[in-house]
Design a protein around this motif. Structure first.
Motif, PDB file in Angstrom:
ATOM      1  N   MET A  95      44.584  62.810  48.878  1.00 51.19           N
ATOM      2  CA  MET A  95      45.349  62.049  49.854  1.00 51.19           C
ATOM      3  C   MET A  95      45.752  62.928  51.043  1.00 51.19           C
ATOM      4  SD  MET A  95      48.581  59.736  48.825  1.00 51.19           S
ATOM      5  CE  MET A  95      47.866  58.722  47.586  1.00 51.19           C
ATOM      6  N   MET A 121      38.523  58.275  45.687  1.00 47.27           N
ATOM      7  CA  MET A 121      39.903  58.039  45.239  1.00 47.27           C
ATOM      8  C   MET A 121      39.980  56.760  44.412  1.00 47.27           C
ATOM      9  SD  MET A 121      42.048  59.211  48.594  1.00 47.27           S
ATOM     10  CE  MET A 121      43.614  58.503  48.179  1.00 47.27           C
ATOM     11  N   LEU A 122      39.317  55.724  44.915  1.00 51.53           N
ATOM     12  CA  LEU A 122      39.315  54.459  44.172  1.00 51.53           C
ATOM     13  C   LEU A 122      38.696  54.654  42.796  1.00 51.53           C
ATOM     14  CD1 LEU A 122      38.262  51.878  46.881  1.00 51.53           C
ATOM     15  CD2 LEU A 122      40.486  52.144  45.829  1.00 51.53           C
ATOM     16  N   LEU A 153      44.970  47.194  36.619  1.00 54.44           N
ATOM     17  CA  LEU A 153      44.850  48.327  37.538  1.00 54.44           C
ATOM     18  C   LEU A 153      43.408  48.504  38.005  1.00 54.44           C
ATOM     19  CD1 LEU A 153      46.428  50.655  38.789  1.00 54.44           C
ATOM     20  CD2 LEU A 153      45.925  52.026  36.806  1.00 54.44           C
ATOM     21  N   LEU A 212      41.860  45.971  41.667  1.00 53.12           N
ATOM     22  CA  LEU A 212      41.782  46.235  43.105  1.00 53.12           C
ATOM     23  C   LEU A 212      40.743  47.298  43.459  1.00 53.12           C
ATOM     24  CD1 LEU A 212      45.254  46.073  44.830  1.00 53.12           C
ATOM     25  CD2 LEU A 212      43.287  44.600  45.098  1.00 53.12           C
ATOM     26  N   TYR A 248      37.447  45.739  43.352  1.00 54.30           N
ATOM     27  CA  TYR A 248      37.320  44.767  44.445  1.00 54.30           C
ATOM     28  C   TYR A 248      36.923  45.479  45.735  1.00 54.30           C
ATOM     29  CZ  TYR A 248      39.007  41.693  48.162  1.00 54.30           C
ATOM     30  OH  TYR A 248      39.133  40.946  49.306  1.00 54.30           O
ATOM     31  N   PHE A 249      37.611  46.583  46.029  1.00 48.05           N
ATOM     32  CA  PHE A 249      37.301  47.300  47.256  1.00 48.05           C
ATOM     33  C   PHE A 249      35.942  47.990  47.162  1.00 48.05           C
ATOM     34  CE2 PHE A 249      42.040  47.411  47.877  1.00 48.05           C
ATOM     35  CZ  PHE A 249      42.019  46.515  48.914  1.00 48.05           C
ATOM     36  N   GLY A 253      33.545  45.277  47.782  1.00 46.13           N
ATOM     37  CA  GLY A 253      33.722  44.644  49.076  1.00 46.13           C
ATOM     38  C   GLY A 253      33.437  45.554  50.258  1.00 46.13           C
ATOM     39  N   VAL A 254      33.691  46.849  50.107  1.00 46.35           N
ATOM     40  CA  VAL A 254      33.508  47.754  51.240  1.00 46.35           C
ATOM     41  C   VAL A 254      32.151  48.432  51.185  1.00 46.35           C
ATOM     42  CG1 VAL A 254      34.421  49.766  52.429  1.00 46.35           C
ATOM     43  CG2 VAL A 254      35.976  48.145  51.377  1.00 46.35           C
ATOM     44  N   GLN A 276      31.217  40.649  50.636  1.00 46.03           N
ATOM     45  CA  GLN A 276      32.543  40.027  50.703  1.00 46.03           C
ATOM     46  C   GLN A 276      32.636  38.831  49.772  1.00 46.03           C
ATOM     47  OE1 GLN A 276      34.297  39.592  54.456  1.00 46.03           O
ATOM     48  NE2 GLN A 276      33.556  41.548  55.194  1.00 46.03           N
ATOM     49  N   SER A 330      32.717  40.163  46.168  1.00 50.57           N
ATOM     50  CA  SER A 330      33.958  40.806  45.754  1.00 50.57           C
ATOM     51  C   SER A 330      35.060  39.772  45.572  1.00 50.57           C
ATOM     52  CB  SER A 330      34.369  41.863  46.765  1.00 50.57           C
ATOM     53  OG  SER A 330      34.582  41.289  48.022  1.00 50.57           O
ATOM     54  N   LEU A 331      35.090  38.785  46.464  1.00 50.20           N
ATOM     55  CA  LEU A 331      36.138  37.771  46.328  1.00 50.20           C
ATOM     56  C   LEU A 331      35.939  36.966  45.049  1.00 50.20           C
ATOM     57  CD1 LEU A 331      38.589  36.832  47.837  1.00 50.20           C
ATOM     58  CD2 LEU A 331      37.245  34.970  48.765  1.00 50.20           C
ATOM     59  N   PHE A 338      37.100  38.955  42.233  1.00 54.06           N
ATOM     60  CA  PHE A 338      38.559  39.059  42.193  1.00 54.06           C
ATOM     61  C   PHE A 338      39.189  37.770  41.676  1.00 54.06           C
ATOM     62  CE2 PHE A 338      42.821  39.022  43.858  1.00 54.06           C
ATOM     63  CZ  PHE A 338      43.220  40.320  43.639  1.00 54.06           C
ATOM     64  N   MET A 365      41.259  37.325  38.316  1.00 53.37           N
ATOM     65  CA  MET A 365      42.678  37.009  38.496  1.00 53.37           C
ATOM     66  C   MET A 365      43.038  35.763  37.679  1.00 53.37           C
ATOM     67  SD  MET A 365      45.047  38.098  40.938  1.00 53.37           S
ATOM     68  CE  MET A 365      46.733  37.612  41.153  1.00 53.37           C
TER      69      MET A 365
END
Lengths: 509, 526
Positions: free
Chosen positions: B24, B121-122, B148, B151, B154-155, B158-159, B166, B169-170, B173, B177
């Motif tokens: 970070m 990091m993800l 945990l 997310l 998902y990123f 998605g990224v 997109q 990933s949605l 998610f 969820m």
């Protein structure tokens, strides 16, 4: 004249005053006067000092709160149990002071650069915070009402602070008119309560209502009183259908004020409502339970559905905060069912605490970003992660917390709220839980919309100059992020303050 | 229960966060440093994992070891309880190994969107969630870890994903969820039905069995949806092909190797022992859906034109075998299922690695356009063949020991489950293995055999110069397996052989814990 007063003197008992317990309020009062006076003599170029002074006053008021909490859990009750400082009050006072401090950090640069009336602004802020701090301890109709007005009236002016901006004026006027109307309704209800029970002390009203409920039942005027009191507070907490002021006011008001209204003012409204429900109107559960049930279900659903369609991020957060309000109301809809009372109180308190951190944090990021983009559109957040990863990461934390994703803050509050409903049991509670569960998923959709912009979309105008928010904003962000993460992982830190015994036993009730 | 309050599991679980914290504070432009930190952190985590493997008392694998019980959220009666037994040990260490190897693979395979800092990091956060889920012994703690992973994944999709990232990933998610919402309600219901005393697994396993039959069936239904979405089981699987296909290679590998296992692990660890009667009632449904998944997944594979999508569908089929094993409620079946989970993680993870590398070289995964891989890059071709053989369940490789006993166990399901039904399922599932051989061999034949597609042979071919515009350095020459790839893949290949030749290595860890589990289920069924 004097003779008549003297004649009454033997009846007059000197109320017990615990100066230590009153210290936070006293520090604020002294501070308010200091700000008022110093502002008069201060040159315009040195007005920036007011922000620091206000910050110190708020921190100064925080010290006695901490010492009171450290000394222990004995309840300090004053004015014949009409003003009580207990753990429940302390944790909320700490919250209000902390919110005030974060708001000062957030407004500093906004006010300096906008050339607004700095001294007056901080004065208003301090008065409003004083009202909130009082609200946490008020156990009497009169002091509840005084606290409510004390916190509201400065807020009306703060909403209209950008006085040359038509939208800000609209914000102030709308908020003022509806707020005053709500106060009127509330006062009407309170007068009925007083009229039918003959006392203004909340616990005594509670006892009378309980007697009536056990005997012949509540009379019509009492039912109306309960409904009116709830309606009055519903305006304050912007519960649907009494929410209509919120989006326009939030959009028009300066951003720090919006943050203040959507967090502190709402929390104070909930604190007042909780005091009234638990202490005065507890026995009238046949009236308020279904009423709050409907309010909660409407609030979370309407807030969410409208939030889905927003393209302006401030309006989206406005509607999302309405819908969060529905989640906070939700446990109150079953508070007298079974043994859910304690669980509901904890749910409300922890929700208010964590929601404050996450929502303030989101507003602080919006302020930092809109300083660069000069836009409030959600699309202006496009590609934020690529040029401001720090802010992007923080915004991700705050929005994920608001969406209720563990281990960030609000998940535990939502869990506690759901747990309360299941604890209470019964068809109505289960139905509300299902409505809330569906709403959680809807809410995730619009929070994700912002995250998607930040992480996955290109920068709208290709401008990738980094954002350098001023130091105070970073400080505000730091406080909010720490609160969001720490309370999410160790909610026990604050949950223990919201014991029901504190609230009820304290009153000798 | 004996709580030694040994910090080993806590360190192993949260160590990656140290790396995240360090990263970070280092600017994103220093990509090399970030990759080094990620590799070192995940390497140290794996070292802790291996130390755990050494310290583990194998004679006692039915009991929780390294258990910790610390006060956490006392208000909602949830404690920080972690522990490891034979069921979770393989998965716990597997998650660490996979993250480490994927971190190595990332060394010169950062997905197109760049920004390795955020990506790694993800990935490390993801590892915390995965390892935590396998050691958690408290429902709320489990739920937190389980969520945990949501997310970061998902990123990641998605990224750093493909063109439809997109949407994919949605979809991932929202499906997850929705599943978790129902799961959480089921958890809370379980908590209140057992007297609202504790969220600890130990308490719920003993108290859960006493819940009324009908209530158990309902609570199990909630958990079933939550876990089945994650597995994914047949009607809830539609997010998987999209997510897998669009995810970056690293994401696909982690998804296949570990994330899907969270669902099946949840069934074995939570749903079965806590709600024995619910499990008993639902077992035929699970079995039928599992077998539908096997056939449907296999047919889906046969219809795919994209290599990665084909592998994704094969996951649906393989997880069907795992679920079939679980649904028999026998020690034999559940052992097979747990073995299958690890085996599928290794094999499908390997297949996704190969697919990623093929995509990296050819910039396409269209099966029609790929051919002659054995001529162009013989080593890669052989690895693909090896992984395909393992995947179709060739005896002697790890995949066999997941599938074959699972099918066999359906011959004699436990606790009075209808044998006719399960024997029918057995036959259909066995047909599924034939289909599996069909689609995998067909895939191999089309991509590896024959002459290389001329479009990839000559230099500067116009056909795909557009898509390769940004990758000047490797579009004109198809090179074979690189050093980094060898380092990342060799452990997978070795493990597939070792577990294939000597499955007892894992079975002897699993078995005592599984026997105890099935006993527990049996005690709960009148």
């Amino acid at each position: 004249m004097i003779a008549t007063l003297l004649a009454q003197a033997p009846d007059w008992i000197r109320p017990h005053v615990d100066w230590h317990a009153l210290a936070p309020e006293l520090v604020l009062v002294v501070g308010i006067n200091l700000v008022l006076l110093i502002d008069l003599w201060l040159e315009d170029t040195k007005k920036w000092m007011m922000a620091s002074l206000t910050g110190f006053i708020l921190l100064g008021a925080f010290i006695p709160v901490v010492t009171l909490a450290v000394i222990g859990d004995d309840v300090r009750s004053m004015f014949f149990d009409r003003y009580v400082v207990d753990q429940y009050a302390l944790v909320l006072k700490a919250l209000f002071l902390l919110i005030g401090y974060v708001i000062v950090l957030m407004s500093q640069n906004e006010l300096e650069e906008g050339g607004y009336y700095q001294g007056e602004f901080y004065l208003m802020l301090l008065v409003s915070v004083l009202g909130m701090v009082m609200m946490a301890s008020s156990r009497d109709l009169v002091s509840v009402f005084v606290a409510l007005e004390l916190l509201s009236i400065p807020a009306y002016m703060m909403a209209a602070w950008r006085k040359r901006d038509a939208k800000s004026n609209e914000a102030g006027v709308k908020y003022y008119l509806l707020g005053v109307f709500a106060s009127g309704v509330l006062l009407y209800g309170m007068s009925y309560l007083y009229g039918t029970t003959g006392t203004t002390k909340l616990t005594e009203i509670g006892a009378r209502l309980a007697e009536a409920d056990a005997g012949a039942g509540l009379i019509a005027m009492q039912v109306i009183a309960v409904v009116f009191v709830i309606v009055g507070f519903s305006f304050k907490v912007s519960a649907v259908p009494f929410h209509t002021w919120a989006p326009d006011t939030y959009e028009g008001a300066p951003l720090p004020v919006t943050a203040f209204l959507s967090v502190a003012s709402k929390a104070a409204g909930f604190v007042g409502l909780v005091s009234m429900l638990y202490l005065a109107m507890y026995a009238a559960d046949g009236v308020y339970e279904p009423f709050i049930w409907v309010l909660a279900a409407l609030t979370m659903t309407v807030g969410n559905v409208v939030a889905l369609r927003q393209t302006n991020i401030v309006r989206m957060l406005a509607y999302s905060s309405i819908s969060q309000g529905g989640f906070i109301l939700m446990p109150l809809a079953v508070l007298a069912t079974g043994d859910a009372a304690e669980s509901a109180l904890k749910a409300v308190v922890i929700y208010l605490l964590i929601y404050a951190f996450s929502n303030l944090g989101a507003f602080a990021v919006i302020m930092a970003v809109s300083r660069k983009t000069q836009s409030g559109e959600i699309s202006s957040f496009g590609g934020l992660m690529s040029y401001a990863p720090g802010l992007g990461l923080l915004m991700t934390l705050f929005l994920a917390s608001l969406a209720g994703i563990p281990p960030l803050g609000i998940w535990i509050a939502k869990l506690q709220a759901f747990k309360t409903l299941l604890d209470a049991g019964g068809g109505a509670a289960y139905t509300l839980a299902v409505i809330a569960a569906v709403n959680t998923v809807i809410a995730a959709a619009y929070y994700m919309k912002v995250l998607r912009e930040m992480w996955m979309k290109p920068v709208p105008d290709g401008d990738v100059t980094p954002i350098n928010p001023p130091q105070p904003i970073w400080a505000a962000l730091g406080i909010c992020a720490a609160g969001t993460i720490v309370l999410g992982i160790l909610p026990g830190l604050v949950l223990r303050f919201a014991d029901l015994s504190d609230l009820t036993n304290a009153l000798g009730g | 229960m004996d709580y030694s309050n040994n910090a080993l599991l806590t360190i192993g679980t949260f160590l990656p966060l140290v790396g995240v914290l360090i990263m970070m504070f280092i600017p994103g432009s220093e990509e090399r440093t970030h990759k080094q930190i990620a590799i070192v952190t995940s390497g140290l985590t794996l070292a802790v994992g291996i130390y755990t493997l050494i310290q583990f008392d194998y004679g006692n694998s039915a009991t929780l070891q390294f258990a910790v019980n610390e006060e956490w959220i006392s208000v909602i009666k949830s404690n920080y309880i972690v522990g490891l037994d034979g069921i979770s040990l393989p998965l716990y260490v597997l998650s660490m190994a996979v993250t480490f190897l994927v971190a190595i693979y990332t060394w010169n395979n950062v997905p197109d969107a760049g920004n390795p800092k955020a990506f790694l990091m993800l990935m490390l956060v993801l590892q915390v969630g995965m390892a935590g889920s396998f050691v958690a012994q408290d429902l709320i703690l489990f739920f937190v870890f389980f969520e945990l992973v949501l997310l970061p994944m998902y990123f990641m999709i998605g990224v750093w994903g493909g063109e439809d990232r997109q949407y994919a990933s949605l979809k991932f998610f929202l499906y997850t969820m929705f599943g978790s919402a129902l799961m959480l309600v089921a958890f809370l219901a379980l908590f209140f039905q057992t007297g609202a005393e504790s969220f600890s697994f130990e308490h719920l396993m003993s108290a859960g069995a006493l819940i009324d039959h009908d209530v158990q069936v309902w609570i199990f239904a909630g958990m079933f949806v939550g876990f089945a979405v994650k597995v994914p089981m047949f009607p809830f699987h539609t997010w998987l092909p999209d997510a897998h296909t669009q995810a970056p290679t690293q994401g696909s590998v982690i998804l296949a190797a570990i994330l899907l296992k969270l669902g099946t692990y949840g069934f074995v660890r939570i749903a079965l022992p806590m709600l024995p009667m619910g499990a008993h009632e639902w077992a035929p449904v699970i079995g039928i859906l599992a077998v539908i998944g096997i056939i449907y997944g296999a047919l889906g594979c046969l219809a795919q034109t994209d290599m990665k999508r084909l592998i994704a569908f094969s996951s649906v089929a393989h997880m069907g075998f795992v679920m079939l094993g679980i649904s028999t409620l026998t020690t034999f079946g559940i052992n097979a299922a747990l073995f299958g989970m690890v085996a599928h993680g290794l094999i499908t993870g390997m297949l996704f690695f190969v697919a990623g590398s093929v995509k990296h070289r050819y910039h396409t995964l269209e099966i029609k356009r790929l051919s002659g891989m054995l001529i162009q890059m013989p080593k890669m071709g052989w690895i693909l063949g090896f992984a395909a053989m393992a995947s179709l369940g060739l005896p002697g490789l790890a995949g066999f020991w997941g599938e074959f006993p699972a099918i066999l166990s359906a011959y004699n399901p436990g606790f009075g489950l209808n044998p006719t039904l399960f024997r029918t399922l057995m036959v259909v599932a066995a047909l599924g293995t034939v289909l599996a051989a069909g689609y995998l061999l067909w895939l191999y034949q089309r991509t590896a055999f024959g002459e290389p597609n001329p479009e990839f042979v000559s230099h500067g071919e116009p056909a795909h110069s557009l898509s390769a515009a940004g990758n000047e350095d490797h579009h004109d020459e198809i090179h074979d397996v690189s050093v980094v790839e060898w380092i990342a893949w060799t452990p997978f290949l070795l493990a597939i052989v070792v577990f294939g030749v000597y499955p007892q290595l894992m079975f002897k860890v699993l078995d005592p814990a599984v026997v105890q589990l099935v006993e527990r289920v049996g005690n709960g069924i009148p």
